[in-house]
Design a protein around this motif. Structure first.
Motif, mmCIF file in Angstrom:
data_model
loop_
_atom_site.group_PDB
_atom_site.id
_atom_site.type_symbol
_atom_site.label_atom_id
_atom_site.label_comp_id
_atom_site.label_asym_id
_atom_site.label_seq_id
_atom_site.Cartn_x
_atom_site.Cartn_y
_atom_site.Cartn_z
ATOM 1 N N PRO A 78 -24.068 16.196 -3.284
ATOM 2 C CA PRO A 78 -23.106 16.951 -2.492
ATOM 3 C C PRO A 78 -22.903 16.396 -1.076
ATOM 4 C CG PRO A 78 -25.205 18.051 -2.351
ATOM 5 C CD PRO A 78 -25.405 16.815 -3.219
ATOM 6 N N GLN A 79 -23.595 15.300 -0.704
ATOM 7 C CA GLN A 79 -23.463 14.802 0.663
ATOM 8 C C GLN A 79 -22.195 13.971 0.872
ATOM 9 O OE1 GLN A 79 -26.563 15.340 -0.582
ATOM 10 N NE2 GLN A 79 -26.890 16.861 1.013
ATOM 11 N N TYR A 80 -21.827 13.131 -0.076
ATOM 12 C CA TYR A 80 -20.636 12.280 0.003
ATOM 13 C C TYR A 80 -20.630 11.431 1.278
ATOM 14 C CZ TYR A 80 -18.912 15.256 -3.748
ATOM 15 O OH TYR A 80 -18.768 15.935 -4.921
ATOM 16 N N TYR A 81 -21.730 10.710 1.481
ATOM 17 C CA TYR A 81 -21.847 9.888 2.685
ATOM 18 C C TYR A 81 -20.767 8.813 2.770
ATOM 19 C CZ TYR A 81 -26.415 11.977 3.486
ATOM 20 O OH TYR A 81 -27.432 12.860 3.711
ATOM 21 N N MET A 82 -20.444 8.175 1.656
ATOM 22 C CA MET A 82 -19.440 7.116 1.686
ATOM 23 C C MET A 82 -18.078 7.675 2.114
ATOM 24 S SD MET A 82 -18.114 4.416 -1.200
ATOM 25 C CE MET A 82 -17.473 5.646 -2.301
ATOM 26 N N GLY A 83 -17.664 8.768 1.513
ATOM 27 C CA GLY A 83 -16.358 9.346 1.830
ATOM 28 C C GLY A 83 -16.248 9.789 3.277
ATOM 29 N N PHE A 84 -17.229 10.549 3.726
ATOM 30 C CA PHE A 84 -17.164 11.031 5.104
ATOM 31 C C PHE A 84 -17.431 9.916 6.104
ATOM 32 C CE2 PHE A 84 -18.056 15.133 2.926
ATOM 33 C CZ PHE A 84 -16.850 15.721 3.249
ATOM 34 N N GLY A 85 -18.186 8.902 5.706
ATOM 35 C CA GLY A 85 -18.386 7.741 6.578
ATOM 36 C C GLY A 85 -17.097 6.964 6.778
ATOM 37 N N VAL A 86 -16.345 6.765 5.690
ATOM 38 C CA VAL A 86 -15.057 6.076 5.789
ATOM 39 C C VAL A 86 -14.086 6.895 6.630
ATOM 40 C CG1 VAL A 86 -13.043 5.310 4.461
ATOM 41 C CG2 VAL A 86 -15.337 4.782 3.650
ATOM 42 N N ILE A 87 -14.052 8.199 6.425
ATOM 43 C CA ILE A 87 -13.172 9.053 7.218
ATOM 44 C C ILE A 87 -13.551 8.973 8.694
ATOM 45 C CG2 ILE A 87 -12.568 11.456 7.718
ATOM 46 C CD1 ILE A 87 -12.645 11.958 4.694
ATOM 47 N N SER A 88 -14.840 9.026 8.998
ATOM 48 C CA SER A 88 -15.283 8.933 10.401
ATOM 49 C C SER A 88 -14.871 7.602 11.017
ATOM 50 C CB SER A 88 -16.800 9.084 10.486
ATOM 51 O OG SER A 88 -17.212 10.332 9.991
ATOM 52 N N GLY A 89 -15.061 6.515 10.273
ATOM 53 C CA GLY A 89 -14.664 5.204 10.777
ATOM 54 C C GLY A 89 -13.174 5.079 11.009
ATOM 55 N N MET A 90 -12.388 5.595 10.071
ATOM 56 C CA MET A 90 -10.933 5.534 10.219
ATOM 57 C C MET A 90 -10.461 6.397 11.387
ATOM 58 S SD MET A 90 -9.711 5.434 6.267
ATOM 59 C CE MET A 90 -7.996 5.141 6.638
ATOM 60 N N LEU A 91 -11.087 7.538 11.578
ATOM 61 C CA LEU A 91 -10.712 8.379 12.711
ATOM 62 C C LEU A 91 -11.083 7.721 14.030
ATOM 63 C CD1 LEU A 91 -11.693 11.881 11.297
ATOM 64 C CD2 LEU A 91 -9.399 10.991 11.683
ATOM 65 N N GLY A 92 -12.239 7.074 14.070
ATOM 66 C CA GLY A 92 -12.621 6.335 15.270
ATOM 67 C C GLY A 92 -11.648 5.207 15.571
ATOM 68 N N PHE A 93 -11.231 4.489 14.523
ATOM 69 C CA PHE A 93 -10.234 3.435 14.682
ATOM 70 C C PHE A 93 -8.917 4.021 15.196
ATOM 71 C CE2 PHE A 93 -6.759 0.899 12.817
ATOM 72 C CZ PHE A 93 -6.991 -0.304 13.473
ATOM 73 N N GLY A 94 -8.517 5.180 14.662
ATOM 74 C CA GLY A 94 -7.285 5.830 15.109
ATOM 75 C C GLY A 94 -7.338 6.233 16.565
ATOM 76 N N VAL A 95 -8.477 6.730 17.004
ATOM 77 C CA VAL A 95 -8.638 7.086 18.416
ATOM 78 C C VAL A 95 -8.448 5.838 19.278
ATOM 79 C CG1 VAL A 95 -10.311 7.840 20.148
ATOM 80 C CG2 VAL A 95 -10.075 9.118 18.029
ATOM 81 N N GLY A 96 -9.054 4.735 18.854
ATOM 82 C CA GLY A 96 -8.892 3.485 19.597
ATOM 83 C C GLY A 96 -7.445 3.011 19.647
ATOM 84 N N VAL A 97 -6.746 3.133 18.511
ATOM 85 C CA VAL A 97 -5.342 2.721 18.456
ATOM 86 C C VAL A 97 -4.493 3.595 19.376
ATOM 87 C CG1 VAL A 97 -3.301 2.658 16.958
ATOM 88 C CG2 VAL A 97 -5.452 1.698 16.169
ATOM 89 N N TYR A 98 -4.706 4.908 19.349
ATOM 90 C CA TYR A 98 -3.911 5.797 20.203
ATOM 91 C C TYR A 98 -4.170 5.529 21.678
ATOM 92 C CZ TYR A 98 -1.869 8.738 16.626
ATOM 93 O OH TYR A 98 -1.119 9.199 15.589
ATOM 94 N N ILE A 99 -5.396 5.294 22.057
ATOM 95 C CA ILE A 99 -5.691 5.004 23.460
ATOM 96 C C ILE A 99 -5.039 3.685 23.872
ATOM 97 C CG2 ILE A 99 -7.549 4.383 25.065
ATOM 98 C CD1 ILE A 99 -9.294 6.455 23.570
ATOM 99 N N THR A 100 -5.164 2.666 23.017
ATOM 100 C CA THR A 100 -4.553 1.371 23.316
ATOM 101 C C THR A 100 -3.039 1.483 23.408
ATOM 102 O OG1 THR A 100 -6.362 0.260 22.170
ATOM 103 C CG2 THR A 100 -4.349 -1.012 22.520
#
Length: 110
Positions: A78-100
């Motif tokens: 029930p942890q789904y580390y891969m799924g939530f890890g990918v989502i966290s990484g993509m959201l972090g990338f999105g934050v960087g893109v929006y700031i840039t």
């Protein structure tokens, strides 16, 4: 992004459920934010090109519904580390893109 990281760390069912609700609200609101940001940034472009660009952006944003199911395989429950890890990484990338983009668009004035 913070709620997605917390979902990976916290394992109590009710806490995770509340965080997933907050995460979903943030994900859906970011879609509208990206489309409004793009439409205002593309304001000086020809209307047909702008329409195509927005359609491509919207289409690429909705691709997550296709590949997202493969990020949460049953064996990871029930942890789904891969799924939530990918989502966290993509959201972090999105934050960087929006700031840039915010910095670049403010500096570039026609």
């Amino acid at each position: 992004m913070i709620t997605s990281i917390l979902v990976c760390v916290l394992h109590k069912f009710t806490v995770r459920y509340a965080l997933l609700v907050l995460m979903a609200a943030g994900l859906w609101s970011s879609n509208a934010l990206s489309l409004s940001f793009a439409s205002s940034t593309f304001g000086s472009i020809d209307a047909k090109v702008r329409a195509i660009a927005l359609a491509v952006m919207n289409g690429l944003g909705n691709l997550a519904q296709i590949y997202g199911a493969y990020l949460f395989p049953f064996k990871d429950a029930p942890q789904y580390y891969m799924g939530f890890g990918v989502i966290s990484g993509m959201l972090g990338f999105g934050v960087g893109v929006y700031i840039t983009m915010h910095i670049l668009v403010r500096r570039w004035k026609p």
